[in-house]
Design a protein around this motif. Structure first.
Motif, PDB file in Angstrom:
ATOM      1  N   PHE A  10     -35.541   0.448  15.456  1.00  0.00           N
ATOM      2  CA  PHE A  10     -36.900   0.074  15.875  1.00  0.00           C
ATOM      3  C   PHE A  10     -37.969   1.301  16.217  1.00  0.00           C
ATOM      4  CE2 PHE A  10     -33.574  -2.769  18.126  1.00  0.00           C
ATOM      5  CZ  PHE A  10     -33.996  -4.016  17.492  1.00  0.00           C
ATOM      6  N   ALA A  11     -37.409   2.387  15.784  1.00  0.00           N
ATOM      7  CA  ALA A  11     -38.280   3.638  15.435  1.00  0.00           C
ATOM      8  C   ALA A  11     -39.634   3.030  14.806  1.00  0.00           C
ATOM      9  CB  ALA A  11     -37.573   4.738  14.907  1.00  0.00           C
ATOM     10  N   GLY A  12     -40.677   3.671  15.005  1.00  0.00           N
ATOM     11  CA  GLY A  12     -42.050   3.662  14.407  1.00  0.00           C
ATOM     12  C   GLY A  12     -42.968   2.967  15.109  1.00  0.00           C
ATOM     13  N   ALA A  13     -44.352   2.440  14.487  1.00  0.00           N
ATOM     14  CA  ALA A  13     -45.484   1.934  15.229  1.00  0.00           C
ATOM     15  C   ALA A  13     -46.102   1.380  14.060  1.00  0.00           C
ATOM     16  CB  ALA A  13     -46.171   2.893  15.853  1.00  0.00           C
ATOM     17  N   ALA A  14     -46.733   0.159  14.652  1.00  0.00           N
ATOM     18  CA  ALA A  14     -47.616  -0.649  13.825  1.00  0.00           C
ATOM     19  C   ALA A  14     -48.901  -0.740  14.848  1.00  0.00           C
ATOM     20  CB  ALA A  14     -47.007  -1.955  13.342  1.00  0.00           C
ATOM     21  N   PRO A  15     -50.046  -0.508  14.253  1.00  0.00           N
ATOM     22  CA  PRO A  15     -51.313  -0.719  15.068  1.00  0.00           C
ATOM     23  C   PRO A  15     -51.593  -1.919  14.862  1.00  0.00           C
ATOM     24  CG  PRO A  15     -51.660   0.580  12.937  1.00  0.00           C
ATOM     25  CD  PRO A  15     -50.241   0.537  13.074  1.00  0.00           C
ATOM     26  N   TRP A  16     -51.150  -2.709  14.009  1.00  0.00           N
ATOM     27  CA  TRP A  16     -51.552  -4.208  13.943  1.00  0.00           C
ATOM     28  C   TRP A  16     -50.943  -5.103  15.132  1.00  0.00           C
ATOM     29  CZ3 TRP A  16     -49.937  -1.188   9.568  1.00  0.00           C
ATOM     30  CH2 TRP A  16     -48.606  -1.444   9.543  1.00  0.00           C
ATOM     31  N   ALA A  69     -40.333  -0.918  19.876  1.00  0.00           N
ATOM     32  CA  ALA A  69     -39.232  -2.288  19.358  1.00  0.00           C
ATOM     33  C   ALA A  69     -40.272  -3.489  18.652  1.00  0.00           C
ATOM     34  CB  ALA A  69     -38.488  -2.808  20.300  1.00  0.00           C
ATOM     35  N   LEU A  70     -41.080  -3.812  19.584  1.00  0.00           N
ATOM     36  CA  LEU A  70     -42.092  -5.066  19.128  1.00  0.00           C
ATOM     37  C   LEU A  70     -42.741  -4.553  17.827  1.00  0.00           C
ATOM     38  CD1 LEU A  70     -42.873  -7.830  19.545  1.00  0.00           C
ATOM     39  CD2 LEU A  70     -44.535  -7.130  21.174  1.00  0.00           C
ATOM     40  N   ARG A  71     -43.400  -3.245  17.707  1.00  0.00           N
ATOM     41  CA  ARG A  71     -44.311  -2.780  16.528  1.00  0.00           C
ATOM     42  C   ARG A  71     -43.610  -2.709  15.298  1.00  0.00           C
ATOM     43  NH1 ARG A  71     -49.470  -1.009  18.185  1.00  0.00           N
ATOM     44  NH2 ARG A  71     -49.964  -0.480  20.116  1.00  0.00           N
ATOM     45  N   SER A  72     -42.170  -2.307  15.749  1.00  0.00           N
ATOM     46  CA  SER A  72     -41.402  -2.108  14.368  1.00  0.00           C
ATOM     47  C   SER A  72     -40.988  -3.040  13.445  1.00  0.00           C
ATOM     48  CB  SER A  72     -40.118  -1.161  14.867  1.00  0.00           C
ATOM     49  OG  SER A  72     -39.361  -1.976  15.476  1.00  0.00           O
ATOM     50  N   ILE A  73     -40.871  -4.242  14.157  1.00  0.00           N
ATOM     51  CA  ILE A  73     -40.703  -5.584  13.103  1.00  0.00           C
ATOM     52  C   ILE A  73     -41.711  -6.177  12.491  1.00  0.00           C
ATOM     53  CG2 ILE A  73     -38.431  -5.593  14.803  1.00  0.00           C
ATOM     54  CD1 ILE A  73     -39.802  -8.080  16.032  1.00  0.00           C
ATOM     55  N   ILE A  74     -42.987  -5.760  12.842  1.00  0.00           N
ATOM     56  CA  ILE A  74     -43.995  -6.403  12.045  1.00  0.00           C
ATOM     57  C   ILE A  74     -44.361  -5.859  10.828  1.00  0.00           C
ATOM     58  CG2 ILE A  74     -46.458  -7.144  12.470  1.00  0.00           C
ATOM     59  CD1 ILE A  74     -45.818  -6.682  15.630  1.00  0.00           C
ATOM     60  N   GLU A  75     -44.124  -6.570   9.722  1.00  0.00           N
ATOM     61  CA  GLU A  75     -44.425  -5.830   8.463  1.00  0.00           C
ATOM     62  C   GLU A  75     -45.937  -5.831   8.153  1.00  0.00           C
ATOM     63  OE1 GLU A  75     -43.305  -9.022   5.742  1.00  0.00           O
ATOM     64  OE2 GLU A  75     -41.178  -8.807   6.359  1.00  0.00           O
ATOM     65  N   PRO A  76     -46.340  -4.723   7.587  1.00  0.00           N
ATOM     66  CA  PRO A  76     -47.852  -4.426   7.186  1.00  0.00           C
ATOM     67  C   PRO A  76     -48.462  -5.700   6.935  1.00  0.00           C
ATOM     68  CG  PRO A  76     -46.291  -2.828   6.363  1.00  0.00           C
ATOM     69  CD  PRO A  76     -45.369  -3.859   6.828  1.00  0.00           C
TER      70      PRO A  76
END
Length: 255
Positions: free
Chosen positions: A11-17, A38-45
């Motif tokens: 779940f590491a990482g970030a997604a600004p979207w 965790a929530l950010r990490s599972i969302i694909e670009p």
């Protein structure tokens, strides 16, 4: 360089979207930093889709859900005579088909009404996240319950409100939902829909919608012009629509 801890943590990482999804959820409950990551990490670009594209067909087997990052989506059904009924509009920050996580297929289609950007989330990734962060599971369950509440409000409008109140109610609802995710202010919001789109939401003809918009404008309540809704009298518009935001469950509380 990725740290060893990050390498081990799925779940590491970030997604600004995910920003607008988080704004929507945090309106209703607190989310801590670990849950956010965790929530950010599972969302694909996000992928870009043009307007008027069916992105999910009715009955199609589904193993992922669509998070709307930008644009407007519709849940819809087409009739044999060519008419279309839109049963819900989705704004940025909404999952359009999170109910497919358990249903595995939809009884309706999902259509882009405007150019859209969509971040897909695999159902396997949701399962893993829910097991580790059950609170996020409850919040996303809340989101599907919220969709059901919106459906009920639309049913009341279609069945019991006249055309003027029906459109007024929809405009009030969108004002609140777009304010939550930073896409509206007290004076109005962009709305890149056609009068035919509004007709398909309201069970009216586009000619009737044109007359209703004129009446709302002449009553100095709201103007819809050039893809923008300008609200002149919000209290008056809400009163006409008998609009209460209670069904949007805006109160912040543990869930």
């Amino acid at each position: 360089m990725m740290t060893a801890a990050a390498e081990r943590d799925p779940f590491a990482g970030a997604a600004p979207w995910a920003d607008r999804l988080l704004m929507k959820l945090r309106q209703r409950d607190d989310i801590d930093a670990e849950e956010e990551a965790a929530l950010r990490s599972i969302i694909e670009p996000p992928q870009a889709y043009p307007a008027r594209r069916v992105i999910i067909e009715e009955g199609e087997p589904l193993e992922r859900s669509a998070l709307l990052v930008e644009g407007l989506l519709a849940r819809f059904k087409d009739m044999r005579d060519g008419q279309q009924q839109i049963s819900e509009l989705h704004v940025a920050g909404d999952f359009a088909d999170l109910h497919s996580f358990t249903l595995k297929r939809l009884d309706h289609g999902i259509l882009t009404l405007t150019p859209c950007r969509i971040g897909w989330v695999g159902h396997d990734a949701l399962i893993a996240m829910f097991e580790r962060f059950p609170h996020l599971g409850r919040l996303l369950w809340f989101s599907t319950n919220l969709d059901a509440a919106i459906h009920r409000a639309w049913t009341v409008s279609l069945g019991r409100r006249d055309a003027v109140a029906r459109l007024a109610h929809l405009l009030c609802e969108l004002q609140v939902r777009l304010e939550i995710v930073g896409l509206a202010d007290p004076t109005g919001y962009p709305l890149a829909l056609t009068q035919n789109d509004l007709a398909n939401c309201l069970g009216l003809t586009s000619v009737h919608v044109n007359r209703v918009l004129r009446e709302l404008r002449e009553r100095e309540l709201v103007t819809f012009r050039g893809g923008h809704v300008t609200i002149a009298d919000r209290a008056g518009l809400c009163d006409l629509a008998e609009f209460s935001a209670d069904y949007l469950f805006l109160e912040k509380r543990p869930r």
